[in-house]
Design an enzyme around this catalytic site. Structure first.
Site, PDB file in Angstrom:
ATOM      1  N   THR A  32      15.636  25.971   8.283  1.00  0.00           N
ATOM      2  CA  THR A  32      16.854  26.308   9.015  1.00  0.00           C
ATOM      3  C   THR A  32      16.537  26.674  10.462  1.00  0.00           C
ATOM      4  O   THR A  32      15.510  27.278  10.765  1.00  0.00           O
ATOM      5  CB  THR A  32      17.624  27.478   8.359  1.00  0.00           C
ATOM      6  OG1 THR A  32      16.961  28.714   8.637  1.00  0.00           O
ATOM      7  CG2 THR A  32      17.759  27.261   6.860  1.00  0.00           C
ATOM      8  N   SER A 134       7.831  40.371   6.957  1.00  0.00           N
ATOM      9  CA  SER A 134       8.152  41.679   7.515  1.00  0.00           C
ATOM     10  C   SER A 134       7.222  41.908   8.696  1.00  0.00           C
ATOM     11  O   SER A 134       7.101  41.065   9.585  1.00  0.00           O
ATOM     12  CB  SER A 134       8.006  42.765   6.450  1.00  0.00           C
ATOM     13  OG  SER A 134       8.304  44.035   6.961  1.00  0.00           O
ATOM     14  N   TYR A 148      14.086  48.108  15.184  1.00  0.00           N
ATOM     15  CA  TYR A 148      13.228  47.106  14.546  1.00  0.00           C
ATOM     16  C   TYR A 148      12.581  47.701  13.303  1.00  0.00           C
ATOM     17  O   TYR A 148      12.596  47.093  12.232  1.00  0.00           O
ATOM     18  CB  TYR A 148      12.154  46.640  15.528  1.00  0.00           C
ATOM     19  CG  TYR A 148      11.191  45.637  14.934  1.00  0.00           C
ATOM     20  CD1 TYR A 148      11.593  44.331  14.695  1.00  0.00           C
ATOM     21  CD2 TYR A 148       9.885  45.996  14.604  1.00  0.00           C
ATOM     22  CE1 TYR A 148      10.709  43.401  14.151  1.00  0.00           C
ATOM     23  CE2 TYR A 148       9.015  45.086  14.062  1.00  0.00           C
ATOM     24  CZ  TYR A 148       9.427  43.788  13.838  1.00  0.00           C
ATOM     25  OH  TYR A 148       8.556  42.874  13.279  1.00  0.00           O
ATOM     26  N   LYS A 152      12.885  46.659   9.208  1.00  0.00           N
ATOM     27  CA  LYS A 152      11.698  46.287   8.432  1.00  0.00           C
ATOM     28  C   LYS A 152      11.434  47.273   7.284  1.00  0.00           C
ATOM     29  O   LYS A 152      11.095  46.853   6.173  1.00  0.00           O
ATOM     30  CB  LYS A 152      10.471  46.181   9.350  1.00  0.00           C
ATOM     31  CG  LYS A 152      10.555  45.023  10.340  1.00  0.00           C
ATOM     32  CD  LYS A 152      10.812  43.694   9.651  1.00  0.00           C
ATOM     33  CE  LYS A 152      10.845  42.537  10.624  1.00  0.00           C
ATOM     34  NZ  LYS A 152      11.137  41.244   9.965  1.00  0.00           N
ATOM     35  N   THR A 183       2.746  34.643  19.318  1.00  0.00           N
ATOM     36  CA  THR A 183       3.930  33.831  19.050  1.00  0.00           C
ATOM     37  C   THR A 183       5.028  34.183  20.045  1.00  0.00           C
ATOM     38  O   THR A 183       4.914  35.146  20.810  1.00  0.00           O
ATOM     39  CB  THR A 183       4.460  34.078  17.627  1.00  0.00           C
ATOM     40  OG1 THR A 183       4.969  35.425  17.554  1.00  0.00           O
ATOM     41  CG2 THR A 183       3.378  33.889  16.583  1.00  0.00           C
TER      42      THR A 183
END
Length: 276
Positions: A32, A134, A148, A152, A183
């Site tokens: 997706t 996670s 955040y 998590k 990333t």
């Protein structure tokens, strides 16, 4: 043996790295994205084994539709990877209401709905594995990351409970807790609040982390993606899978501190019991 994987958020980061590795090995990936243009080249390269679907995980109705139709089209899905998510940085006071609602919808409510929608199909096929991406930030909290961490910590509690509920149906679950990796999560997609000078100092230390000029994260996303993929076929994969030596060290240190503190509370805890 090849498998059919359903992965949310495959346009970048771990989702993209896993998808490339899985497709190269002959697996089928239902992936997706919010914009198919980002994976157009990959779709051309693997027209038969990459089933790309547009999905914003904050749209609950769309989650139900996309996940249900994926099982109906492919008949069986072996592995579901909840990967879509992003980071939000800033002190609690610096965040606005929309930012709070959006990260909860993306990082917590969305993954919960993905899992809930998939469970009837996995239970019916009496097999399957759910991987929840996670962070070691689901165990270790730092200033400037409150929302955040909230998402998590929250998704980890949800998965720990559900893992016990579905074990009898042959469904396995793994919570992956990566450390810092090179990333887009850190160097492109991170959201930063409207910062206040009152919080300059330790709370805003994340600004150094987000700037590549201060050094890159130690984690290799390709290696991390490989370890995640490999975990599915390992009989002794733990419920919590930490990736990255710094992440593991920080997690162990924080848990040991927490346990040591709890042990000092024995008397006060006992003092609140009925003395029958």
């Amino acid at each position: 043996m090849t498998k059919t994987w359903l992965i949310t958020g495959i346009s970048s980061g771990f989702g993209l790295a896993m998808t490339k590795q899985l497709l190269a090995a002959g697996n089928t990936v239902i992936g997706t994205v919010r914009n198919t243009k980002k994976i157009a080249d990959l779709q051309k390269q693997y027209p038969k084994t990459l089933d790309s679907q547009v999905l914003d995980v904050t749209d609950v109705a769309a989650v139900h539709d996309v996940i249900q139709s994926a099982f109906q089209r492919h008949g069986k899905i072996d592995v579901l990877v909840n990967n879509a998510g992003y980071g939000l940085f800033g002190a609690a006071e610096e965040l606005n209401d929309d930012q709070v609602a959006q990260i909860i919808a993306t990082n917590l409510t969305g993954p919960i709905q993905v899992i809930r929608t998939a469970l009837p199909f996995l239970r019916a096929q009496k097999s399957g594995h759910i991987i929840q991406i996670s962070s070691y930030g689901g165990q270790v909290a730092y200033p400037g990351n409150s929302m955040y961490h909230a998402t998590k910590f929250g998704i980890e509690g949800f998965v720990e409970s559900v893992a016990q509920e579905v074990q009898a149906f042959g469904i396995g679950m793994t919570i992956v807790e990566p450390g810092g990796a090179r990333t887009e999560f850190r160097y492109g997609s991170a959201h930063v609040a409207n910062l206040m000078p009152e919080y300059d100092g330790p709370t805003h230390s994340f600004l150094k982390m987000l700037d590549p000029a201060n050094g890159l994260a130690p984690g290799d996303p390709e290696k991390m993606a490989s370890r995640i993929i490999e975990s599915v076929d390992q009989p002794d994969t733990p419920l919590h899978l930490v990736l990255g030596s710094q992440a593991l060290q920080a997690t162990i240190q924080r848990l040991e501190e927490r346990v040591a503190t709890y042990k000092t509370e024995t008397e006060i805890a006992r003092s609140t019991d009925y003395l029958d």
